[in-house]
Design a protein around this motif. Structure first.
Motif, PDB file in Angstrom:
ATOM      1  N   ARG A 170       0.819  -1.202   0.000  1.00 16.77           N
ATOM      2  CA  ARG A 170       0.000   0.000   0.000  1.00 16.77           C
ATOM      3  C   ARG A 170       0.849   1.246   0.000  1.00 16.77           C
ATOM      4  O   ARG A 170       1.977   1.247   0.421  1.00 16.77           O
ATOM      5  N   ASP A 171       0.246   2.333  -0.422  1.00 16.11           N
ATOM      6  CA  ASP A 171       0.894   3.629  -0.469  1.00 16.11           C
ATOM      7  C   ASP A 171       0.094   4.556   0.427  1.00 16.11           C
ATOM      8  O   ASP A 171      -1.116   4.462   0.495  1.00 16.11           O
ATOM      9  N   THR A 172       0.754   5.484   1.127  1.00 15.62           N
ATOM     10  CA  THR A 172       0.031   6.392   2.016  1.00 15.62           C
ATOM     11  C   THR A 172      -0.882   7.340   1.249  1.00 15.62           C
ATOM     12  O   THR A 172      -1.710   8.003   1.844  1.00 15.62           O
ATOM     13  N   ARG A 173      -0.778   7.364  -0.067  1.00 18.12           N
ATOM     14  CA  ARG A 173      -1.671   8.203  -0.863  1.00 18.12           C
ATOM     15  C   ARG A 173      -2.879   7.393  -1.350  1.00 18.12           C
ATOM     16  O   ARG A 173      -3.459   7.699  -2.371  1.00 18.12           O
ATOM     17  N   ALA A 174      -3.250   6.370  -0.604  1.00 17.02           N
ATOM     18  CA  ALA A 174      -4.343   5.497  -1.015  1.00 17.02           C
ATOM     19  C   ALA A 174      -5.624   6.298  -1.234  1.00 17.02           C
ATOM     20  O   ALA A 174      -5.885   7.282  -0.566  1.00 17.02           O
ATOM     21  N   GLU A 175      -6.378   5.845  -2.172  1.00 16.18           N
ATOM     22  CA  GLU A 175      -7.673   6.463  -2.432  1.00 16.18           C
ATOM     23  C   GLU A 175      -8.668   5.992  -1.380  1.00 16.18           C
ATOM     24  O   GLU A 175      -8.505   4.944  -0.773  1.00 16.18           O
ATOM     25  N   GLU A 195       2.093   8.810  11.207  1.00 18.44           N
ATOM     26  CA  GLU A 195       3.174   9.095  10.260  1.00 18.44           C
ATOM     27  C   GLU A 195       4.504   9.216  11.012  1.00 18.44           C
ATOM     28  O   GLU A 195       5.534   8.701  10.569  1.00 18.44           O
ATOM     29  N   GLN A 196       4.478   9.880  12.163  1.00 14.79           N
ATOM     30  CA  GLN A 196       5.680  10.029  12.980  1.00 14.79           C
ATOM     31  C   GLN A 196       6.158   8.669  13.497  1.00 14.79           C
ATOM     32  O   GLN A 196       7.362   8.390  13.497  1.00 14.79           O
ATOM     33  N   SER A 197       5.233   7.822  13.924  1.00 16.74           N
ATOM     34  CA  SER A 197       5.597   6.494  14.435  1.00 16.74           C
ATOM     35  C   SER A 197       6.299   5.672  13.366  1.00 16.74           C
ATOM     36  O   SER A 197       7.307   5.011  13.641  1.00 16.74           O
ATOM     37  N   ALA A 256       4.056  -1.649  10.805  1.00 19.04           N
ATOM     38  CA  ALA A 256       2.992  -2.166   9.943  1.00 19.04           C
ATOM     39  C   ALA A 256       1.623  -1.644  10.366  1.00 19.04           C
ATOM     40  O   ALA A 256       0.833  -1.199   9.530  1.00 19.04           O
ATOM     41  N   THR A 257       1.353  -1.691  11.655  1.00 20.86           N
ATOM     42  CA  THR A 257       0.053  -1.262  12.161  1.00 20.86           C
ATOM     43  C   THR A 257      -0.182   0.223  11.931  1.00 20.86           C
ATOM     44  O   THR A 257      -1.232   0.627  11.431  1.00 20.86           O
ATOM     45  N   GLU A 258       0.791   1.025  12.300  1.00 22.19           N
ATOM     46  CA  GLU A 258       0.582   2.460  12.208  1.00 22.19           C
ATOM     47  C   GLU A 258       0.619   2.954  10.767  1.00 22.19           C
ATOM     48  O   GLU A 258      -0.018   3.948  10.439  1.00 22.19           O
ATOM     49  N   PHE A 259       1.294   2.246   9.885  1.00 19.41           N
ATOM     50  CA  PHE A 259       1.212   2.574   8.465  1.00 19.41           C
ATOM     51  C   PHE A 259      -0.223   2.384   7.990  1.00 19.41           C
ATOM     52  O   PHE A 259      -0.797   3.263   7.335  1.00 19.41           O
ATOM     53  N   ASP A 260      -0.816   1.243   8.317  1.00 14.58           N
ATOM     54  CA  ASP A 260      -2.196   0.975   7.906  1.00 14.58           C
ATOM     55  C   ASP A 260      -3.176   1.957   8.554  1.00 14.58           C
ATOM     56  O   ASP A 260      -4.138   2.399   7.919  1.00 14.58           O
ATOM     57  N   GLU A 261      -2.940   2.293   9.809  1.00 14.59           N
ATOM     58  CA  GLU A 261      -3.803   3.275  10.465  1.00 14.59           C
ATOM     59  C   GLU A 261      -3.673   4.639   9.790  1.00 14.59           C
ATOM     60  O   GLU A 261      -4.665   5.367   9.661  1.00 14.59           O
ATOM     61  N   ALA A 295       8.404  17.897  18.925  1.00 18.85           N
ATOM     62  CA  ALA A 295       8.897  16.869  19.844  1.00 18.85           C
ATOM     63  C   ALA A 295       9.328  15.624  19.081  1.00 18.85           C
ATOM     64  O   ALA A 295      10.367  15.020  19.390  1.00 18.85           O
ATOM     65  N   ALA A 296       8.548  15.231  18.072  1.00 20.12           N
ATOM     66  CA  ALA A 296       8.907  14.063  17.261  1.00 20.12           C
ATOM     67  C   ALA A 296      10.199  14.309  16.497  1.00 20.12           C
ATOM     68  O   ALA A 296      11.062  13.430  16.416  1.00 20.12           O
ATOM     69  N   ASP A 297      10.341  15.504  15.933  1.00 27.48           N
ATOM     70  CA  ASP A 297      11.571  15.840  15.204  1.00 27.48           C
ATOM     71  C   ASP A 297      12.792  15.829  16.131  1.00 27.48           C
ATOM     72  O   ASP A 297      13.851  15.323  15.761  1.00 27.48           O
ATOM     73  N   GLU A 298      12.628  16.379  17.345  1.00 24.56           N
ATOM     74  CA  GLU A 298      13.722  16.363  18.313  1.00 24.56           C
ATOM     75  C   GLU A 298      14.078  14.937  18.700  1.00 24.56           C
ATOM     76  O   GLU A 298      15.254  14.584  18.808  1.00 24.56           O
TER      77      GLU A 298
END
Length: 191
Positions: free
Chosen positions: A26-31, A58-60, A85-90, A118-121
């Motif tokens: 899958r791609d995060t640009r899913a329809e 996305e950060q995870s 895998a989980t958070e990509f699908d979410e 905070a995620a970037d740091e």
């Protein structure tokens, strides 16, 4: 005791993967119609929650990808693979739900602010961590990230309207709480 921890780890991975499929295809640009069931009756709180979770997942995934080849502990490696895998699908699901309610690109844009900073740091810290300390820093960073998601989800259950979004929030609360607890035990060396 190590066997018991491995069983708990695999159970948590299964819980985390409760709504996950195969991330590689899958791609995060899913329809919107791409294998994502529709969410109904969304209110403003549901939309804000989904926007926050889209950014959070996305950060995870970014955290998991940044160190997947640097993790030493096999149990942490399994858990991070399940998180990825989980958070990509979410992420795909939340973006699809947001696209279904509003075609404005700003509605599905990543949320900026303190959470992103905070995620970037944390990512910068993780990337600069010596090899011997990667597992500990990752457990700390991902544990904090999971606790934040669990709290966000817990607070959403009071304000949401969509049955599907509320069910998702309850899954997030349970899985991220369990994941954070497991990360704490792994970090402490409770094996």
């Amino acid at each position: 005791m190590r066997r018991l921890l491995l069983v708990a780890l695999l159970a948590t991975a299964a819980l985390l993967a409760g709504c996950a499929g195969t991330a590689e295809r899958r791609d995060t640009r899913a329809e919107v119609g791409d294998e994502v069931p529709a969410a109904t009756s969304m209110n403003e709180a549901d939309i804000r929650f989904l926007q926050a979770m889209a950014a959070h997942t996305e950060q995870s995934v970014e955290i998991a990808r940044s160190v997947q080849d640097r993790i030493d502990d096999p149990e942490i490696k399994i858990l991070v693979g399940a998180v990825k895998a989980t958070e990509f699908d979410e992420h795909v699901m939340t973006r699809a739900w947001l696209q279904a309610v509003d075609s404005d690109p700003a509605a599905t844009a990543p949320v900026q602010g303190a959470g992103r900073a905070a995620a970037d740091e944390g990512l910068a810290r993780l990337r600069g961590t010596p090899e011997a300390a990667v597992d500990a820093v990752l457990c700390e960073l991902l544990g904090t990230h999971h606790r934040t998601a669990a709290e966000l989800a817990r607070s959403h259950t009071e304000a949401g309207a969509s049955p599907e979004v509320l069910a998702y929030a309850r899954r997030v609360e349970r899985s991220r709480t369990a994941g954070a607890e497991l990360l704490d035990r792994l970090s402490a060396g409770d094996t």
